[in-house]
Design an enzyme around this catalytic site. Structure first.
Site, PDB file in Angstrom:
ATOM      1  N   ASP A  90      61.371  49.318  46.166  1.00 46.56           N
ATOM      2  CA  ASP A  90      61.174  50.731  45.835  1.00 46.56           C
ATOM      3  C   ASP A  90      61.845  51.581  46.909  1.00 46.56           C
ATOM      4  O   ASP A  90      62.297  51.074  47.939  1.00 46.56           O
ATOM      5  CB  ASP A  90      59.699  51.075  45.664  1.00 46.56           C
ATOM      6  CG  ASP A  90      58.867  50.872  46.914  1.00 46.56           C
ATOM      7  OD1 ASP A  90      59.447  50.818  48.005  1.00 46.56           O
ATOM      8  OD2 ASP A  90      57.640  50.770  46.801  1.00 46.56           O
ATOM      9  N   ASP A 271      53.298  46.577  39.602  1.00 47.32           N
ATOM     10  CA  ASP A 271      53.084  46.092  40.965  1.00 47.32           C
ATOM     11  C   ASP A 271      51.858  46.786  41.526  1.00 47.32           C
ATOM     12  O   ASP A 271      51.527  47.905  41.116  1.00 47.32           O
ATOM     13  CB  ASP A 271      54.289  46.393  41.860  1.00 47.32           C
ATOM     14  CG  ASP A 271      54.279  47.823  42.374  1.00 47.32           C
ATOM     15  OD1 ASP A 271      53.817  48.056  43.508  1.00 47.32           O
ATOM     16  OD2 ASP A 271      54.685  48.741  41.621  1.00 47.32           O
ATOM     17  N   CYS A 309      39.154  28.394  36.107  1.00 40.97           N
ATOM     18  CA  CYS A 309      40.424  28.587  36.809  1.00 40.97           C
ATOM     19  C   CYS A 309      40.942  27.258  37.354  1.00 40.97           C
ATOM     20  O   CYS A 309      40.170  26.443  37.878  1.00 40.97           O
ATOM     21  CB  CYS A 309      40.235  29.586  37.958  1.00 40.97           C
ATOM     22  SG  CYS A 309      41.738  29.904  38.915  1.00 40.97           S
ATOM     23  N   CYS A 311      43.443  27.122  39.718  1.00 46.07           N
ATOM     24  CA  CYS A 311      44.197  27.339  40.952  1.00 46.07           C
ATOM     25  C   CYS A 311      43.738  26.355  42.031  1.00 46.07           C
ATOM     26  O   CYS A 311      42.670  25.728  41.925  1.00 46.07           O
ATOM     27  CB  CYS A 311      44.022  28.778  41.446  1.00 46.07           C
ATOM     28  SG  CYS A 311      42.464  29.139  42.275  1.00 46.07           S
ATOM     29  N   CYS A 314      40.137  27.091  43.386  1.00 46.90           N
ATOM     30  CA  CYS A 314      39.008  26.779  42.514  1.00 46.90           C
ATOM     31  C   CYS A 314      38.869  25.277  42.265  1.00 46.90           C
ATOM     32  O   CYS A 314      37.762  24.777  42.037  1.00 46.90           O
ATOM     33  CB  CYS A 314      39.147  27.522  41.191  1.00 46.90           C
ATOM     34  SG  CYS A 314      38.882  29.303  41.347  1.00 46.90           S
ATOM     35  N   HIS A 340      43.874  32.522  44.851  1.00 46.52           N
ATOM     36  CA  HIS A 340      43.104  32.656  43.610  1.00 46.52           C
ATOM     37  C   HIS A 340      43.424  33.957  42.880  1.00 46.52           C
ATOM     38  O   HIS A 340      43.669  33.941  41.662  1.00 46.52           O
ATOM     39  CB  HIS A 340      41.597  32.598  43.878  1.00 46.52           C
ATOM     40  CG  HIS A 340      40.804  32.992  42.677  1.00 46.52           C
ATOM     41  ND1 HIS A 340      40.606  32.148  41.607  1.00 46.52           N
ATOM     42  CD2 HIS A 340      40.236  34.179  42.337  1.00 46.52           C
ATOM     43  CE1 HIS A 340      39.923  32.787  40.674  1.00 46.52           C
ATOM     44  NE2 HIS A 340      39.681  34.018  41.090  1.00 46.52           N
TER      45      HIS A 340
END
Length: 377
Positions: A90, A271, A309, A311, A314, A340
């Site tokens: 940006d 974002d 989850c 991930c 987890c 996570h």
């Protein structure tokens, strides 16, 4: 080298692909914020493992540290930080204008806006700097980021109609100067729609920005303190006047509820620092609602943070352990929580894309909004 296609739509929600020299970005997409060339509490290998397609860098911060010369000597931002997937930078305009809220010891503002550009004193040393539209493009071309943004003026909420109109005109004038300044062909420039919270100004800004026939269009000046329903209303209004075949990027908006509502309005790219910042303060997003891992109730809770989850966090650790890490001020608490939360965001967007393909986005959105409204504790 760059191309965007809408491959499926479900009402206003769009399933797209953004083709870049560094890979295809499946949209709608969430872009983790790597302000200074790194996503906080993560390394690039972990970002790739959780499914990150593109990261965001900030021109203002990279300009201050390490400085444009260092990045140029390294061969550009991708080489300097070791990330070979797409990068969006940006303009740094939001960071500069946020300084306007701060005051020097003598009461003067840290920022002075003129038609030529923005004079400001940085947050590190207090040194004076001057950003023009041309300088911001020059910096981003030196960085070599794939998608770049022009300098724009982001106004506060609330603001007056007169000032919003003035900022709109200045943003358009700066956009024209940015277009003329751009030289590299291996980058694409997005325009930025402003207009604060006035419907006629938002429509005018969208239509006039779209006249520039840029690669894509950003919606700026939202998520600055307004109610969520106002943010969604403005995003939906702007999308009505932007070209269907071009990507749309809602800047700085990123709570899960916001993503779902904005996708339904026709937005493709997002974002926000929310998932990483909140991870570092102990807040985890789960399929059962938002939890505060610092809570006493998790001291002997040996279940995973989110049983649905997959991930790394987890699959391997319990709420009790994460709470212990946080209470012990261990760095790994920030890392595991961030893994996570980013995994959660990317899987949420995976589901969004699949639901649009199947024509069931409204149902998917409704189910998740109900889940996200729950604060487990």
């Amino acid at each position: 080298m760059f191309r965007f296609e809408v491959v499926k739509s479900d009402r206003k929600a769009r399933r797209g692909r953004l083709h870049t020299p560094r890979g295809i970005i499946e949209t709608p997409v969430f872009m983790p914020v790597g302000t200074q060339g790194t996503v906080k509490a993560m390394i690039h290998k972990l970002l790739e493992e959780v499914g990150t397609q593109i990261i965001l860098g900030n021109t203002y911060h990279l300009y201050l540290r390490p400085g444009v010369d260092i990045i140029k000597e390294a061969g550009g931002l991708h080489s300097f930080i070791g990330w070979q997937k797409p990068i969006l930078t940006d303009s740094g305009g939001f960071q500069v204008f946020s300084l306007a809220r701060e005051r020097l010891k003598d009461g003067r503002s840290k920022v002075k806006i003129t038609q030529d550009g923005v004079h400001f004193r940085d947050h590190l040393s207090g040194d004076h700097h001057f950003f023009t539209p041309e300088k911001v493009i020059e910096l981003q071309e030196a960085f070599g980021s794939d998608i770049i943004m022009p300098l724009d003026e982001c106004v506060e909420y609330p603001t007056t109609y007169a000032y919003a109109k003035e900022a709109l005109e200045r943003t358009l004038a700066w956009l024209d100067r940015s277009i003329r300044a751009k030289k590299r062909q291996d980058q694409v420039l997005f325009g930025i729609v402003q207009g604060a919270f006035f419907e006629d100004l938002r429509k005018e800004s969208a239509l006039r920005t779209a006249e520039r026939e840029l690669f894509g269009y950003s919606i700026g000046g939202l998520s600055v303190g307004e109610p969520r329903e106002v943010m969604v209303e403005m995003a939906e209004l702007v999308c009505e006047y932007l070209p269907w075949e071009k990507p749309r990027y809602l800047m700085g908006v990123g709570m899960p509820e916001d993503l779902l509502m904005a996708v339904g309005a026709g937005v493709d790219m997002f974002d926000c620092v929310a998932p990483t910042r909140m991870a570092r303060t102990g807040t985890l997003f789960t399929s059962q609602g938002r939890i505060n891992i610092r809570a006493e109730r998790y001291k002997r809770d040996f279940s995973p943070p989110d049983p649905e989850c997959n991930c790394y966090t987890c699959k391997n650790f319990s709420k009790a352990y994460l709470r212990h890490l946080f209470a012990s001020d261990e760095i790994s608490a920030y890392i595991l929580n961030t893994i996570h939360n980013l995994y959660f965001y990317h899987r949420l967007m995976d589901g969004v894309r699949k639901a649009i393909e199947e024509g069931s986005f409204e149902q998917y959105k409704k189910q998740w909004l109900e889940k996200l409204s729950v604060a487990v504790g």
